[in-house]
Scaffold this motif. Structure first.
Motif, short mmCIF file in Angstrom:
data_model
loop_
_atom_site.label_atom_id
_atom_site.label_comp_id
_atom_site.label_asym_id
_atom_site.label_seq_id
_atom_site.Cartn_x
_atom_site.Cartn_y
_atom_site.Cartn_z
N THR A 169 18.05 -26.56 20.61
CA THR A 169 17.87 -25.10 20.69
C THR A 169 17.56 -24.68 22.12
O THR A 169 18.14 -23.70 22.64
CB THR A 169 16.74 -24.65 19.75
N ILE A 170 16.64 -25.37 22.77
CA ILE A 170 16.26 -25.05 24.15
C ILE A 170 17.45 -25.23 25.09
O ILE A 170 17.72 -24.38 25.96
CB ILE A 170 15.07 -25.91 24.61
N PHE A 171 18.19 -26.31 24.92
CA PHE A 171 19.37 -26.55 25.78
C PHE A 171 20.39 -25.42 25.62
O PHE A 171 20.89 -24.88 26.62
CB PHE A 171 20.01 -27.89 25.42
N CYS A 172 20.70 -25.05 24.39
CA CYS A 172 21.69 -23.99 24.15
C CYS A 172 21.19 -22.64 24.68
O CYS A 172 21.95 -21.88 25.30
CB CYS A 172 21.99 -23.88 22.65
N ALA A 173 19.90 -22.35 24.44
CA ALA A 173 19.34 -21.07 24.87
C ALA A 173 19.40 -20.94 26.39
O ALA A 173 19.76 -19.87 26.92
CB ALA A 173 17.91 -20.94 24.38
N TYR A 174 19.08 -22.00 27.11
CA TYR A 174 19.06 -21.90 28.57
C TYR A 174 20.43 -22.13 29.19
O TYR A 174 20.62 -21.80 30.37
CB TYR A 174 17.97 -22.81 29.15
N SER A 175 21.38 -22.62 28.42
CA SER A 175 22.78 -22.56 28.86
C SER A 175 23.23 -21.11 28.91
O SER A 175 23.90 -20.68 29.85
CB SER A 175 23.67 -23.38 27.93
N VAL A 176 22.84 -20.35 27.87
CA VAL A 176 23.13 -18.91 27.85
C VAL A 176 22.46 -18.23 29.04
O VAL A 176 23.06 -17.41 29.74
CB VAL A 176 22.65 -18.28 26.53
N PHE A 177 21.20 -18.60 29.31
CA PHE A 177 20.48 -18.01 30.43
C PHE A 177 21.17 -18.34 31.76
O PHE A 177 21.27 -17.49 32.65
CB PHE A 177 19.05 -18.54 30.47
N GLY A 178 21.64 -19.57 31.90
CA GLY A 178 22.34 -19.95 33.13
C GLY A 178 23.58 -19.14 33.37
O GLY A 178 23.96 -18.87 34.51
N ILE A 179 24.23 -18.71 32.30
CA ILE A 179 25.45 -17.91 32.41
C ILE A 179 25.14 -16.45 32.69
O ILE A 179 25.76 -15.81 33.54
CB ILE A 179 26.28 -18.02 31.11
N THR A 180 24.15 -15.89 31.99
CA THR A 180 23.92 -14.44 32.02
C THR A 180 22.70 -14.01 32.82
O THR A 180 22.61 -12.85 33.22
CB THR A 180 23.75 -13.91 30.58
N GLY A 181 21.71 -14.90 33.01
CA GLY A 181 20.45 -14.51 33.65
C GLY A 181 19.42 -13.98 32.67
O GLY A 181 18.31 -13.62 33.06
N PHE A 182 19.75 -13.93 31.41
CA PHE A 182 18.82 -13.49 30.36
C PHE A 182 19.31 -14.04 29.02
O PHE A 182 20.33 -14.73 28.95
CB PHE A 182 18.72 -11.96 30.30
#
Length: 248
Positions: free
Chosen positions: A14-27
């Motif tokens: 969950t953390i990996f997927c969530a912060y992959s999204v963050f890496g792409i969008t910044g939020f």
């Protein structure tokens, strides 16, 4: 013991997927992570955990692009954000878990549905005084659920046109929000749980890997497609949290 290992694996993914999204969008990390983590952890653990991993992620993204951050918007949002955080922590302490989960689920579901099917044609720049309600509501949801990012984004998207500037500003807004919450959570005793410390230490490597992967993918994938997938995952997560709030 097996259940604990499975739970830790789910948390790591969950953390990996969530912060992959963050890496792409910044939020968006908390919007993805908190509804899923709420099935395994109490909100009083899940929200501070994501707040601490947010600190790590936003330090990486925000300060790498500090030169293009819109500092005037940061100043406008700061005091309303502090007020909102204080209100949100009060709710996290004193309101029943079922109610908090229901509100979280409704918020995530509504926001996701609006993103998937709402009318986004109107992109007219809004007045700066909208920073006051946006900062206050964002601080409240950030403190209570770790999900203030969408509120700030709705405001900043109508103030900042350049995508890279928006992404950098969003990352620093979330960083400032996390620092404010760190102080308030510490003062209120929400950071004293030893399980929380162990979970954060376990989560940080997966957070860093997610940010790295997301940052690499940002220039290779279609942003509209990524955004749609993220909103679909958030919608599923929000509906699942609503269901959980009715079964406690």
């Amino acid at each position: 013991m097996v259940y604990e290992h499975v739970a830790l694996l789910i948390i790591a993914v969950t953390i990996f997927c969530a912060y992959s999204v963050f890496g792409i969008t910044g939020f968006g990390a908390a919007m993805v992570a908190v509804p899923l983590l709420a099935h395994l952890l109490p909100l009083t653990t899940a929200v501070p955990m994501v707040m601490l991993t947010d600190l790590v992620a936003t330090l990486i993204v925000g300060f790498r692009h500090w030169q293009i951050v819109d500092r005037e918007e940061l100043i406008r949002l700061f005091l309303p954000m502090v007020l909102g955080v204080l209100l949100g922590v009060t709710g996290l302490h004193y309101l029943p878990p079922q109610f908090l989960l229901l509100v979280l689920g409704l918020f995530v579901t509504t926001n996701s549905a609006w993103g998937l099917w709402g009318n986004h044609i109107n992109t007219k720049r809004i007045a700066s005084y909208w920073a006051y309600p946006a900062g206050t509501v964002g601080g409240m949801f950030g403190a209570a659920f770790g999900t203030g990012g969408p509120i700030y984004t709705i405001y900043l998207m109508r103030r900042i046109e350049a995508i890279e500037k928006l992404r950098a500003t969003m990352a620093v807004v979330i960083l400032i929000s996390a620092l404010v919450r760190l102080f308030v959570f510490g003062a209120s005793g929400l950071l004293e749980d030893e399980q929380l410390h162990l979970l954060v230490l376990t989560a940080i490597p997966f957070c860093l890997m997610g940010v790295f992967v997301g940052s690499k993918l940002r220039h290779r994938l279609n942003p509209a497609r990524i955004r749609k997938i993220m909103l679909q995952l958030m919608l599923i997560g929000g509906l699942s949290v609503i269901y959980r709030s009715q079964t406690l």
